[in-house]
Design an enzyme around this catalytic site. Structure first.
Site, PDB file in Angstrom:
ATOM      1  CG  HIS A   1      -1.911   1.119   1.258  1.00 27.41           C
ATOM      2  ND1 HIS A   1      -3.127   1.022   1.904  1.00 27.41           N
ATOM      3  CD2 HIS A   1      -1.888   2.362   0.715  1.00 27.41           C
ATOM      4  CE1 HIS A   1      -3.798   2.166   1.763  1.00 27.41           C
ATOM      5  NE2 HIS A   1      -3.053   2.999   1.064  1.00 27.41           N
TER       6      HIS A   1
ATOM      7  CG  HIS B   1      -1.252   6.301  -2.501  1.00 24.14           C
ATOM      8  ND1 HIS B   1      -2.405   6.106  -3.219  1.00 24.14           N
ATOM      9  CD2 HIS B   1      -1.504   5.857  -1.232  1.00 24.14           C
ATOM     10  CE1 HIS B   1      -3.329   5.580  -2.418  1.00 24.14           C
ATOM     11  NE2 HIS B   1      -2.810   5.419  -1.212  1.00 24.14           N
TER      12      HIS B   1
ATOM     13  CG  HIS C   1      -7.621   3.611  -0.156  1.00 20.63           C
ATOM     14  ND1 HIS C   1      -6.993   3.034  -1.226  1.00 20.63           N
ATOM     15  CD2 HIS C   1      -6.665   4.368   0.461  1.00 20.63           C
ATOM     16  CE1 HIS C   1      -5.728   3.418  -1.251  1.00 20.63           C
ATOM     17  NE2 HIS C   1      -5.492   4.225  -0.232  1.00 20.63           N
TER      18      HIS C   1
ATOM     19  CD  GLU D   1      -7.446   6.733   4.731  1.00 22.40           C
ATOM     20  OE1 GLU D   1      -8.008   6.768   3.615  1.00 22.40           O
ATOM     21  OE2 GLU D   1      -6.313   7.210   4.937  1.00 22.40           O
TER      22      GLU D   1
ATOM     23  CG  ASP E   1       0.180   8.927   0.648  1.00 23.61           C
ATOM     24  OD1 ASP E   1       0.272   8.940  -0.594  1.00 23.61           O
ATOM     25  OD2 ASP E   1      -0.847   8.570   1.263  1.00 23.61           O
TER      26      ASP E   1
END
Ligand code: HPA
Ligand code: ZN
Length: 338
Positions: free
Chosen positions: A18, A20, A198, A201, A280
């Site tokens: 996971h 980005h 996703h 979250e 991220d």
């Protein structure tokens, strides 16, 4: 944290499922790309960029994230970004990655789809040749945009279908449930693509149910709020649905108020198949070893817990069976001497 568990984490062969790629854009790189492409940033220095990275929720982060990615304009930029990420996680002993990219964040600024995907694919090929990091690429749809826009993006990906693993769903979760994308996910499935989303979250357990029952996903991203629904926990455990959990992301986006309250250990105790990932990393303050380290310290994870998480990452990946056997052998050899 005791030194020994830190070095145990550092040496553990890991997978990242996971991530980005646009979220690996470091402030220094942002300044460099901005200069190279003549983009005006609202920041005068790396320090000012870093000072902006304080978020009260997902949307505050996303606003900064989309602004940050505007410095990425050429195929070379996407190549450089990808190689820099792989070089960084090589230092964390990451052995396989399955990374997301957000093509709509670039095509809507006029960057050709081909330049984005070819730059990233070339970067991934370099990472495999240079560091032996195997990889897959996942095309993520922006859920704040329409399903029609997602269909257009899927059409642009047509020449590359044999080089992407699947499609994902990211961006602003609340108000954009998985059901909005049921048709485009079915179309992606018909093309032989794997499906990721996703869910949970910031969104409620209902969104997780939709991702399972309406999108028929192969792996769940985040999934934190599943813990509010005992029936959902049972379902995830029975199906052994893998969850890509992102501890530092959860802390930075206020999905958890304190790492000591992070649900990861409770998820494991409930029999869920959890993995640890960075999401991220340049925005959330850490790559893979930092994420492993943060939950280990806050939740007093044992080496056995960490070995389970690393093994889950291999089992939840979509490598071919030869590569899976290789990664499992590597993990077992490490655990035998650790
Ligand atoms: N959540 C949703 N969308 C995203 C994220 C995230 O953590 N990171 C990049 N796009
Ligand atoms: Zn994410």
């Amino acid at each position: 944290m005791a030194k020994s568990i830190e070095s145990f984490i550092a040496g553990l062969p890991k997978t990242e499922l996971h991530l980005h790629i646009e979220g690996s854009l470091e402030p220094e790189q942002m300044m460099m790309f901005a200069r190279r492409n003549g983009v005006n940033l609202p920041y005068a220095s790396v320090e000012e960029i870093k000072a902006a990275y304080s978020f009260k929720d997902l949307q505050e982060f996303l606003d900064i994230y989309y602004q940050g990615m505007s410095v990425l304009q050429t195929r070379q930029d996407f190549y450089d970004l990808t190689v820099a990420y792989l070089k960084r996680v090589h230092a964390d002993n990451v052995r396989h990655v399955e990374i997301f990219f957000d093509p709509q964040g670039h095509t809507e600024r006029g960057v050709p789809f081909e330049d984005v995907i070819e730059g990233i694919l070339d970067g991934l090929a370099f990472g495999e040749a240079e560091w032996g990091i195997s990889s897959h690429l996942i095309l993520s749809f922006l859920r704040h945009l329409s399903e029609d826009a997602a269909f257009e993006t899927l059409a642009q990906a047509e020449p590359y279908l044999d080089r992407i693993l699947g499609v994902g769903l990211d961006s602003s979760e609340l108000g954009h449930p998985p059901s909005k994308f049921a048709r485009v996910f079915a179309a992606a499935r018909d093309k032989g693509l794997k499906l990721f989303a996703h869910a949970g979250e910031e969104g409620p357990p209902e969104y997780v149910w939709e991702a399972l029952d309406l999108l028929n996903i192969d792996r769940m991203d985040h999934g934190n709020r599943s813990m509010e629904d005992p029936d959902l926990i049972k379902r995830l455990a029975t199906d052994q649905m893998a969850l890509t959990v992102c501890p530092l992301s959860n802390l930075k986006l206020c999905v958890v108020d304190d790492m000591q309250n992070h649900p990861l250990k409770r998820m494991m105790d409930a029999g869920l198949k959890v993995t640890v990932n960075s999401d991220d990393p340049s925005y959330f303050g850490g790559y893979m070893n930092d994420n492993y380290g943060a939950v280990t310290e806050a939740l007093s994870l044992s080496k056995d817990d960490l070995a389970v998480i690393a093994r889950n990452g291999i089992e939840a990946s979509f490598v071919n069976e030869d590569r899976r056997a290789e990664l499992l052998d590597e993990l077992d050899a490490y655990l035998a001497m650790a």
